[in-house]
Scaffold this active site. Structure first.
Site: not given
Ligand code: NAD
Ligand code: UFG
Length: 337
Positions: A124, A149, A153
């Site tokens: 991330s 969290y 990572k």
């Molecule tokens: P998500 O929660 O939709 O998907 C993650 C999946 O992992 C879920 O289906 C959950 O049931 C499964 N899981 C969790 N713990 C587990 C375990 N112990 N064993 C087996 N399965 C398990 O999340 P996502 O948004 O699809 O994110 C996928 C990956 O990308 C994650 O590692 C997340 O940290 C990373 N990531 C997501 C974002 C974002 O903004 N969505 C940004 C950066 C990185």
């Molecule tokens: N924000 C609002 N109101 C809300 C939610 C968010 O104003 O209700 C603003 C935040 O302050 C920020 C922007 O919208 O300025 C984006 O916020 P998000 O929570 O959507 O995303 P972040 O960038 O804070 O973080 C997300 C994931 C992290 C990940 C990161 C980069 O939550 O886990 O993106 O991938 F690491």
């Protein structure tokens, strides 16, 4: 290739499975369903015509992983499984370190036993902390994370780098995602957060369908053009296609490869609100409130390394992200009624 996708019923995982299948790969999924639903498999089948083989397995339990490798000839693993809610990780650090770190270590052990040495890890942009510079290149120094969290990572990146040094035949791809939003154009799969969403787009989606009264904009006094936080929003299908592009990189020399997956464009919170309103002809009421603790002003990528080395470039613009998000939100609401 025959790809094992951990967390494949989740948001990014399900979109990636669709694109992998459509690119001709075979997919096996395991997920413990802690943050996703098993009916996602039917949706993947509806879109692609193929239902991936599925194991309900928890990566914290090695015994649940072993049969997957015994019963399938796996060429590589894309590892999405993990817990990802920033606020929850502050309240439940043990669960986050245990799930994300111990689970990943188990997965690596089972891969090693099975002789599988190709791994893509979902990292991330959070590893850059408050970035030293923007646009962020992969050379940008890693920053201070503000929650468990993010720390998982950063730690896992370090663990995987150390592991690869000691196991030089391994291919490890660390993909640093920026802010994925949007949904598949079919409206069949998308992001379905439990409870009140933490992230911006899922929150806007719930305001748009009338489930929440108004958006709270967390601060308008940042050092950004309109004072609200700036992020690099990327369509989840573009992100999924980034994983397909990475598959070719497995043919190169073993090693650790790091790529930013983003668009390279920064949009503010108010840009997103305006774009959503325009794309969907709908009003999103909002109110500016206090800054959210731990937030940074600006974060967006320089994605040129991925373009140069993977031949991957995003193709969906912000309007498409907003249209697809709203379509999925409406479908989700209808299902919920
Ligand atoms: P998500 O929660 O939709 O998907 C993650 C999946 O992992 C879920 O289906 C959950 O049931 C499964 N899981 C969790 N713990 C587990 C375990 N112990 N064993 C087996 N399965 C398990 O999340 P996502 O948004 O699809 O994110 C996928 C990956 O990308 C994650 O590692 C997340 O940290 C990373 N990531 C997501 C974002 C974002 O903004 N969505 C940004 C950066 C990185
Ligand atoms: N924000 C609002 N109101 C809300 C939610 C968010 O104003 O209700 C603003 C935040 O302050 C920020 C922007 O919208 O300025 C984006 O916020 P998000 O929570 O959507 O995303 P972040 O960038 O804070 O973080 C997300 C994931 C992290 C990940 C990161 C980069 O939550 O886990 O993106 O991938 F690491």
């Amino acid at each position: 290739m025959n790809i094992l996708v951990s967390g494949g019923t989740g948001y990014i995982g399900s979109h990636t499975c669709v694109e992998l299948i459509q690119a001709g790969h075979d997919v096996v999924i395991f997920d413990n369903l802690s943050n996703s639903k098993v009916d996602v498999l039917d949706k993947i089948e509806e879109i692609t015509g193929k239902k991936p083989k599925f194991y309900q397995a928890d990566m914290r339990n090695a015994q649940e992983l072993a049969p997957i490798f015994q019963e399938n000839k796996i060429d590589g693993v894309i590892h999405f499984a993990g817990l990802k809610a920033v606020g929850e990780s502050v309240a439940m650090p043990w669960e986050y370190y245990n799930n994300n770190i111990c689970g990943t270590l188990n997965l690596i052990s089972e891969m090693k036993k099975a002789g599988v040495n190709k791994l893509v890890f979902s990292s991330s942009a959070t590893v850059y902390g408050d970035p030293a510079f923007v646009p962020i290149t992969e050379e940008c120094p890693l920053g201070v994370t503000t929650n468990p969290y993010g720390e998982t990572k950063k730690m896992l990146e370090r663990i995987l780098m150390d592991f690869q040094k000691a196991n030089p035949d391994w291919h490890i791809m660390l993909l640093r995602y920026f802010n994925p939003i949007g949904a598949h154009e079919s409206g069949l799969i998308g992001e379905e957060p439990n409870g009140i969403p933490n992230n911006l787009m899922p929150y806007i989606m719930q305001v748009a369908v009338g489930k929440l009264p108004m958006l709270r904009v967390f601060g308008d006094d940042y050092d950004t053009p309109d004072g609200t936080g700036v992020r690099d929003y990327i369509h989840v299908v573009d992100l999924a296609l980034g994983h397909v592009a990475v598959m070719k990189k497995f043919e190169d020399q073993p090693g650790v490869y790091i790529y930013n997956l983003g668009t390279g464009i920064g949009y503010s919170v108010l840009d997103i609100v305006k774009a959503f309103e325009k794309a969907n002809d709908i009003k999103i009421p909002y109110q500016v409130v206090e800054r959210r603790p731990g937030d940074i002003a600006t974060c967006y990528s320089d994605p040129s390394k991925a373009e140069k080395e993977l031949g991957w470039k995003t193709k969906f613009d912000l309007e498409q992200m907003c249209v697809d998000s709203y379509r999925f939100a409406r479908k989700m609401l209808n299902t919920a009624i």
